[in-house]
Design an enzyme around this catalytic site. Structure first.
Site, PDB file in Angstrom:
ATOM      1  N   PRO A  50       0.784  -1.224   0.000  1.00  0.00           N
ATOM      2  CA  PRO A  50       0.000   0.000   0.000  1.00  0.00           C
ATOM      3  C   PRO A  50       0.821   1.283   0.000  1.00  0.00           C
ATOM      4  O   PRO A  50       1.804   1.393   0.720  1.00  0.00           O
ATOM      5  CB  PRO A  50      -0.839  -0.104   1.274  1.00  0.00           C
ATOM      6  N   ASN A  51       0.368   2.192  -0.819  1.00  0.00           N
ATOM      7  CA  ASN A  51       0.903   3.558  -0.938  1.00  0.00           C
ATOM      8  C   ASN A  51       2.240   3.637  -1.663  1.00  0.00           C
ATOM      9  O   ASN A  51       2.718   4.736  -1.944  1.00  0.00           O
ATOM     10  CB  ASN A  51       1.009   4.240   0.444  1.00  0.00           C
TER      11      ASN A  51
ATOM     12  N   ARG B 152       5.920  12.479  -2.617  1.00  0.00           N
ATOM     13  CA  ARG B 152       5.931  13.142  -1.300  1.00  0.00           C
ATOM     14  C   ARG B 152       7.016  12.508  -0.448  1.00  0.00           C
ATOM     15  O   ARG B 152       7.457  11.405  -0.730  1.00  0.00           O
ATOM     16  CB  ARG B 152       4.598  12.931  -0.562  1.00  0.00           C
TER      17      ARG B 152
ATOM     18  N   TYR C  96      11.546   8.540   1.813  1.00  0.00           N
ATOM     19  CA  TYR C  96      11.437   7.417   0.878  1.00  0.00           C
ATOM     20  C   TYR C  96      12.239   7.604  -0.418  1.00  0.00           C
ATOM     21  O   TYR C  96      12.210   6.725  -1.284  1.00  0.00           O
ATOM     22  CB  TYR C  96       9.960   7.181   0.536  1.00  0.00           C
TER      23      TYR C  96
ATOM     24  N   ASN D 178       8.071  -5.534  -0.261  1.00  0.00           N
ATOM     25  CA  ASN D 178       7.883  -4.372   0.596  1.00  0.00           C
ATOM     26  C   ASN D 178       6.378  -4.281   0.828  1.00  0.00           C
ATOM     27  O   ASN D 178       5.627  -3.800  -0.024  1.00  0.00           O
ATOM     28  CB  ASN D 178       8.413  -3.088  -0.055  1.00  0.00           C
TER      29      ASN D 178
ATOM     30  N   ALA E 291       2.779  -0.583   5.019  1.00  0.00           N
ATOM     31  CA  ALA E 291       2.257  -0.587   6.393  1.00  0.00           C
ATOM     32  C   ALA E 291       1.687  -1.948   6.807  1.00  0.00           C
ATOM     33  O   ALA E 291       1.568  -2.233   8.006  1.00  0.00           O
ATOM     34  CB  ALA E 291       1.199   0.503   6.540  1.00  0.00           C
TER      35      ALA E 291
ATOM     36  N   GLU F 148      12.403  -9.395   2.808  1.00  0.00           N
ATOM     37  CA  GLU F 148      11.628  -8.209   3.173  1.00  0.00           C
ATOM     38  C   GLU F 148      12.486  -6.957   2.937  1.00  0.00           C
ATOM     39  O   GLU F 148      13.649  -6.929   3.343  1.00  0.00           O
ATOM     40  CB  GLU F 148      11.259  -8.310   4.655  1.00  0.00           C
TER      41      GLU F 148
ATOM     42  N   HIS G  60      12.516  -2.556   3.038  1.00  0.00           N
ATOM     43  CA  HIS G  60      11.914  -1.241   3.316  1.00  0.00           C
ATOM     44  C   HIS G  60      12.874  -0.158   2.870  1.00  0.00           C
ATOM     45  O   HIS G  60      14.092  -0.284   3.077  1.00  0.00           O
ATOM     46  CB  HIS G  60      11.609  -1.066   4.811  1.00  0.00           C
TER      47      HIS G  60
ATOM     48  N   ARG H 193      12.419   4.577  13.315  1.00  0.00           N
ATOM     49  CA  ARG H 193      11.213   5.408  13.210  1.00  0.00           C
ATOM     50  C   ARG H 193      10.268   5.128  14.382  1.00  0.00           C
ATOM     51  O   ARG H 193      10.706   4.657  15.423  1.00  0.00           O
ATOM     52  CB  ARG H 193      10.555   5.138  11.838  1.00  0.00           C
TER      53      ARG H 193
END
Ligand code: CA2
Length: 149
Positions: free
Chosen positions: A10-11, A18, A23, A74, A77, A98, A100, A107
């Site tokens: 997602p996203n 942004r 990112y 990835n 969330a 995995e 990221h 974070r």
């Protein structure tokens, strides 16, 4: 090892629009292109898929069994919440790395937990888009070491 699925959750379709400080500035299409190029150099076929829907991601993981030799995931969330994705990775037994973009451990506390990490071969985070290429190399190394043993 012949083929890898790059699976984004997602996203991640919004990459490059942004929060470049978190990112990076590359779009998802750019990240996917560099994965294809990197794979090509190693004689690998690279397929890419992104979805904002957990069920879609589950279907892709299920369909990866017997089709791909590895998954670079990835899960966005869903990493921090999805027992279903963890179970799917366990059940298909396709080696999964995995990834990221950000260092999730540096974070917010809620990002420190990864359900994916329990089922994955390992986790790469904090290296931006380069992490995807590292993950492809990790899968290549994983398969190479199994071939000699
Ligand atoms: O660091 C990563 O790769 C993450 O998987 C990214 C997820 C986040 O929820 C994870 O904790 C860590 C969020 C992806 C959102 O991506 C955007 C990028 C640009 C603009 C908006 C969203």
């Amino acid at each position: 090892m012949k083929s890898v699925l790059i699976l984004n959750g997602p996203n991640l379709n919004l990459l490059g629009t942004r929060q470049p400080e978190v990112y990076g500035s590359q779009t998802l299409a750019m990240v996917e292109d560099s994965c294809r190029q990197h794979g090509e150099q190693a004689g690998l076929e690279v397929a890419c898929y992104q979805s904002n829907h957990e069920g879609d991601l589950l279907d892709q993981i299920h369909a990866a069994k017997g089709k791909y030799d590895g998954i670079v995931l990835n899960a966005g969330a869903y990493t921090h919440s999805s027992i279903a994705l963890m179970d799917a990775i366990y059940s298909v037994e396709v080696p999964t790395v995995e990834v990221h973009l950000s260092n999730i451990h540096a974070r917010e506390t809620f990002r420190h937990t990864s359900y994916i990490g329990r089922a994955a071969l390992g986790q790469i985070c904090g290296f931006g888009a380069f992490g995807y290429l590292m993950a492809i190399d990790a899968l290549l190394q994983h398969h190479a070491s199994r071939e000699v043993s």
